[in-house]
Design an enzyme around this catalytic site. Structure first.
Site, PDB file in Angstrom:
ATOM      1  N   ASN A 194       0.878  -1.176   0.000  1.00  0.00           N
ATOM      2  CA  ASN A 194       0.000   0.000   0.000  1.00  0.00           C
ATOM      3  C   ASN A 194       0.908   1.217   0.000  1.00  0.00           C
ATOM      4  OD1 ASN A 194      -1.751   2.091   0.504  1.00  0.00           O
ATOM      5  ND2 ASN A 194      -2.805   1.095   2.206  1.00  0.00           N
ATOM      6  N   ARG A 197      -2.660  -1.907  -3.454  1.00  0.00           N
ATOM      7  CA  ARG A 197      -3.813  -1.022  -3.315  1.00  0.00           C
ATOM      8  C   ARG A 197      -3.675   0.099  -4.343  1.00  0.00           C
ATOM      9  NH1 ARG A 197      -4.828   3.781   0.704  1.00  0.00           N
ATOM     10  NH2 ARG A 197      -6.990   4.204   0.154  1.00  0.00           N
ATOM     11  N   HIS A 204     -12.654   3.761  -0.488  1.00  0.00           N
ATOM     12  CA  HIS A 204     -12.688   2.867   0.689  1.00  0.00           C
ATOM     13  C   HIS A 204     -13.407   1.554   0.355  1.00  0.00           C
ATOM     14  CE1 HIS A 204     -12.393   6.494   3.670  1.00  0.00           C
ATOM     15  NE2 HIS A 204     -11.193   5.965   3.468  1.00  0.00           N
ATOM     16  N   ARG A 245     -10.124  16.861   5.508  1.00  0.00           N
ATOM     17  CA  ARG A 245     -11.051  17.190   4.418  1.00  0.00           C
ATOM     18  C   ARG A 245     -12.440  17.411   4.998  1.00  0.00           C
ATOM     19  NH1 ARG A 245      -9.968  11.796   1.307  1.00  0.00           N
ATOM     20  NH2 ARG A 245      -8.439  11.411   2.923  1.00  0.00           N
ATOM     21  N   GLU A 253      -8.008  -4.096   5.403  1.00  0.00           N
ATOM     22  CA  GLU A 253      -7.881  -3.924   3.952  1.00  0.00           C
ATOM     23  C   GLU A 253      -6.780  -4.805   3.377  1.00  0.00           C
ATOM     24  OE1 GLU A 253      -8.156   0.402   4.982  1.00  0.00           O
ATOM     25  OE2 GLU A 253      -8.766   0.568   2.893  1.00  0.00           O
TER      26      GLU A 253
END
Ligand code: ADP
Length: 389
Positions: A8, A84, A173, A231, A373
């Site tokens: 990742n 990823r 996601h 964010r 993940e």
């Protein structure tokens, strides 16, 4: 034994995990500060080691990782590498074996994810060079949301222009929402109508109907939707125009929206633990930020309940969702009329694995499901290679 290396890759960091086909984690680690005087933190059979070393680029990060495996174990000879990749655009609705054409497509999609796809690509290129002949699989954050119906993905703007520029809701996601909704279904003994709340540094909500994403809060980019660490999520697009017309540059607005908004913008810290501590000490800005955060999440829960036609489970995951009873309580407060209730003792209790935090007899099961993940990427990587044989 078959092993999978999961990579990742971010702009200045690279996370990795080595798993076997029994889903045991053999090693994991993190290379930080790529592009300078870096460090690696590696957890293997002998425990955790941390080493500083220059890491000029992503190839250097993988070389440092390989050297650390060689010195501290275990043996690193992966049969497949899973990556990823954040944005798969309209092209990738499933994981894919990487070849030159896929690399080129991921590069083209960088216009839609300028912060995320380029580092993913650097990781892929470095891993293809480091492990020649080993199949590499790209697993896209957007792919799980490919099942969303057109009414959930379409922005109501000029249709031709939107099609020409690829402006639509993709969602992110996805690997987490997929893993978590599958784990919730396994725990409950069946799929159903779930709302998954992935509340981490980035945050998104997803409506999952019988295992398929039908709506999600992130859109064309990961800027839309919930309040996040840096964010701000939903914002009147008119605010962007107003900023541009009143003296801000595009770069400044980009920085504002990606780095100086959300909890950071509201309180000065993007770490929810800081915000909770400040609110606990009576800081009004922090209290307001928590209010905005929970208000936004609750709005999505209500909207998705309507889209799903009812709700069987509300599922919390990621750093905040898994670890903050207070945020979970704020989100669920006053939702008893929708069948959403918490058992306060269960909500407060620390635990590992999937757990129910609502009373046993409420219509909606409220669950905490730790996301994984890396494991989901490993599963996809193994399946994709097996299917190609
Ligand atoms: P990422 O999106 O980077 O993977 P994580 O899922 O690890 O992020 O979530 C990071 C967030 O989780 C941070 O805002 C952090 O404050 C929050 N967090 C971690 N532990 C706790 C906790 N015990 N209570 C509240 N928030 C927590």
């Amino acid at each position: 034994m078959t092993t999978v290396l999961v990579v990742n890759s971010g702009s200045s960091s690279l996370k990795y995990q080595l798993l076997d086909d029994a889903e045991q984690v053999l090693a994991s680690g993190l290379v930080e500060r790529i592009g300078g005087e870096g460090t690696i933190t590696h957890r293997g059979p002998g425990g955790e080691v941390s080493v500083a070393a220059p890491v000029p680029d992503h190839a250097g990060a993988l070389a440092l990782m390989a050297a650390t495996f060689a010195e501290h174990g275990p043996v690193l000879a992966p049969d497949v590498v899973g990556h990823r990749v954040v944005h798969g655009g309209e092209r990738f609705s499933a994981p894919v074996l990487v070849d030159a054409e896929v690399e080129a497509a991921v590069e083209e999609l960088s216009v839609l994810a300028p912060l995320h796809n380029p580092p993913g690509l650097l990781g892929i290129r470095a891993a293809r060079a480091a492990f020649p002949g080993v199949p590499q699989v790209a697993v896209f954050d957007t792919a799980f949301h490919a099942t969303m119906p057109p009414e959930a993905t379409t922005y109501a703007i000029d249709a031709e222009l939107a099609a020409e520029r690829g402006i639509r809701r993709y969602g992110f996601h996805g690997t987490s929402h997929e893993y978590v909704s599958q784990a919730a279904a396994a725990f409950l003994g069946g799929a159903g109508r779930f709302v998954v709340l992935h509340l981490g540094n980035g945050a998104s909500a997803c409506a999952v109907s019988d295992g398929r994403s039908i709506a999600t809060s992130m859109g064309l980019t990961p800027l839309e939707g919930l309040v996040m660490g840096t964010r701000g999520g939903d914002l009147d697009p008119g605010a962007v125009l107003h900023l541009l017309r009143t003296g801000s540059t595009v770069e400044e607005v980009d920085t504002l929206l990606n780095r100086r908004s959300g909890l950071t913008g509201l309180t000065g810290s993007g770490d929810l633990r800081d915000v909770l501590a400040a609110a606990g000490a009576g800081d009004e800005r922090a209290e307001r930020a928590l209010g905005v955060y929970a208000h936004r999440v609750r709005g999505y829960v209500g909207a998705y309940l309507a889209h799903l036609g009812g709700l069987d489970a509300l599922v919390f995951t990621a750093g905040v969702g898994e670890n903050s009873p207070e945020v979970r309580a704020r989100v669920c407060a006053g939702l008893g009329h929708l069948g959403i209730e918490l058992d306060p003792a269960r909500n407060e209790a620390r635990g590992r694995g999937v757990r129910r935090i609502s009373p046993d007899d409420t219509p909606v099961a409220v669950l905490v499901v730790p996301t994984d993940e890396e494991l989901q990427i490993a599963r996809h990587a193994l399946r994709t290679v097996a299917a190609a044989r």
